[in-house]
Design an enzyme around this catalytic site. Structure first.
Site, PDB file in Angstrom:
ATOM      1  N   LEU A  19       0.629  -1.160  -0.042  1.00  0.00           N
ATOM      2  CA  LEU A  19      -0.126  -0.038   0.160  1.00  0.00           C
ATOM      3  C   LEU A  19       0.866   1.311   0.145  1.00  0.00           C
ATOM      4  CD1 LEU A  19      -3.169   0.382   2.347  1.00  0.00           C
ATOM      5  CD2 LEU A  19      -1.370   2.400   1.892  1.00  0.00           C
ATOM      6  N   GLY A  78      -0.042   8.763  -1.256  1.00  0.00           N
ATOM      7  CA  GLY A  78       0.721  10.003  -1.999  1.00  0.00           C
ATOM      8  C   GLY A  78       1.280   9.225  -3.206  1.00  0.00           C
ATOM      9  N   ASP A  87      -8.557  10.716   0.748  1.00  0.00           N
ATOM     10  CA  ASP A  87      -7.954  11.614   1.712  1.00  0.00           C
ATOM     11  C   ASP A  87      -7.682  11.189   2.844  1.00  0.00           C
ATOM     12  OD1 ASP A  87      -7.577  14.016   3.291  1.00  0.00           O
ATOM     13  OD2 ASP A  87      -9.491  14.590   3.340  1.00  0.00           O
ATOM     14  N   VAL A  88      -6.271  11.004   3.157  1.00  0.00           N
ATOM     15  CA  VAL A  88      -5.659  10.204   4.244  1.00  0.00           C
ATOM     16  C   VAL A  88      -6.126  10.790   5.639  1.00  0.00           C
ATOM     17  CG1 VAL A  88      -3.807   8.934   3.004  1.00  0.00           C
ATOM     18  CG2 VAL A  88      -3.485  11.475   4.069  1.00  0.00           C
ATOM     19  N   SER A 120      11.233  13.947   7.234  1.00  0.00           N
ATOM     20  CA  SER A 120      11.959  14.971   6.505  1.00  0.00           C
ATOM     21  C   SER A 120      13.224  15.454   7.021  1.00  0.00           C
ATOM     22  CB  SER A 120      11.132  16.199   6.104  1.00  0.00           C
ATOM     23  OG  SER A 120      11.728  17.250   5.675  1.00  0.00           O
ATOM     24  N   LYS A 175       6.627  16.847  11.065  1.00  0.00           N
ATOM     25  CA  LYS A 175       7.639  15.785  10.628  1.00  0.00           C
ATOM     26  C   LYS A 175       8.378  14.975  11.518  1.00  0.00           C
ATOM     27  CE  LYS A 175       6.682  15.729   6.251  1.00  0.00           C
ATOM     28  NZ  LYS A 175       6.340  14.259   5.329  1.00  0.00           N
ATOM     29  N   SER A 208       2.210  10.973  -7.488  1.00  0.00           N
ATOM     30  CA  SER A 208       3.550  11.832  -7.845  1.00  0.00           C
ATOM     31  C   SER A 208       4.662  11.661  -7.071  1.00  0.00           C
ATOM     32  CB  SER A 208       3.052  13.490  -8.059  1.00  0.00           C
ATOM     33  OG  SER A 208       3.063  13.840  -6.890  1.00  0.00           O
ATOM     34  N   TYR A 242       5.449  22.548   9.814  1.00  0.00           N
ATOM     35  CA  TYR A 242       5.828  21.508   9.061  1.00  0.00           C
ATOM     36  C   TYR A 242       6.989  20.648   9.923  1.00  0.00           C
ATOM     37  CZ  TYR A 242       7.876  19.073   5.333  1.00  0.00           C
ATOM     38  OH  TYR A 242       8.515  17.823   4.533  1.00  0.00           O
ATOM     39  N   ILE A 266      14.715  17.088  -2.696  1.00  0.00           N
ATOM     40  CA  ILE A 266      14.521  16.116  -3.592  1.00  0.00           C
ATOM     41  C   ILE A 266      13.782  16.844  -4.686  1.00  0.00           C
ATOM     42  CG2 ILE A 266      13.401  13.663  -4.328  1.00  0.00           C
ATOM     43  CD1 ILE A 266      15.604  13.801  -2.086  1.00  0.00           C
TER      44      ILE A 266
END
Length: 245
Positions: free
Chosen positions: A11, A14, A61-62, A139, A156, A17, A152, A185
């Site tokens: 599974l 996202g 939508d998670v 991240s 993370k 992409s 953010y 990335i």
């Protein structure tokens, strides 16, 4: 490399992409059967084609408990099992001062990055057996604080703490959990890439290797972490950043 994933059900959130798509392509090339979800129908369709077609895809939508529970149920009904879970869905940061950060921005990041990882994990655990595993995406900003990206960074770093607790709780059942921390990335939603040439140059100059990482380079590490070759890794935080200065 000696590992393959023939007959394994994986599974990927996202998956439309970037890192999710690259990982789908990597695992499908190694024989995996994929269950891909995202909020982009067009992106999922393209990923499925790039992976040879025939994989299970769904708009999810998670951050929605109901949508995630239904998706995981559909995955198990379709494949008869679930072997590995890649919690990759996430929202990249926008630079905001704390006092100008809105409730809407908070909700967007927390619901996807944190609650989404929790939702998928909770729904998946009952279907996993010894030898199965999770890889969760944090991240470098989950390890290294940055001004104007507090929300953010919080989400993370939260993923790291959550994942390490998963490793302790699920490890005795033979279910491993590991965390990857990508650096700069080259993905469409990377804020520096969105800025254009100047933003890309700044990111390149901040890495020891002098370039951005490619999604495929992250996918290689994810595949390794799912494989038996990483069988003694559990709760590990793997930085994939080219050497951040």
């Amino acid at each position: 490399m000696s590992y393959r994933f023939d007959s394994k059900a994986v599974l990927i959130t996202g998956g439309a992409s970037g890192i999710g798509r690259a990982t789908a392509q990597k695992l499908s090339s190694l024989g995996a059967n994929l269950a891909l979800c995202d909020i982009s129908a067009k992106g999922l369709e393209e990923t499925n084609k790039l992976c040879g077609g025939g994989h299970l895809t769904s708009i999810v939508d998670v951050g929605s408990t109901e949508e995630v529970n239904k998706f995981v149920g559909d995955v198990v009904a379709h494949f008869g099992k679930l072997d590995h879970v890649f919690n990759c869905a996430g929202v990249n940061p926008t630079s905001y001062d704390l006092e100008t950060s809105s409730d809407e921005y908070w909700d967007k990041l927390v619901n996807t990055n944190l609650k989404g990882t929790f939702n998928v994990t909770r729904a998946s655990i009952p279907h996993l057996k010894s030898g199965c595993s999770f890889v969760n995406v944090s991240s470098i900003l989950g390890l290294q604080a940055t001004a104007k990206m507090a929300i953010y960074c919080m989400t993370k770093s939260g993923i790291i703490g959550f994942s390490k607790s998963m490793a302790l709780e699920l490890g005795p059942r033979g279910i491993r959990t590991n965390i990857i921390c990508p650096g700069y990335i080259n993905t469409p939603t990377n804020s520096g890439v969105v800025e254009g040439a100047e933003g890309i140059k700044k990111m390149e100059q901040a890495t020891a290797v002098g370039r951005l990482g490619q999604p495929e380079e992250i996918a290689d590490v994810v595949a390794f972490l799912f494989s038996e070759e990483s069988r003694y890794m559990n709760g590990s935080v793997v930085e994939i950043d080219g050497g951040i200065a």
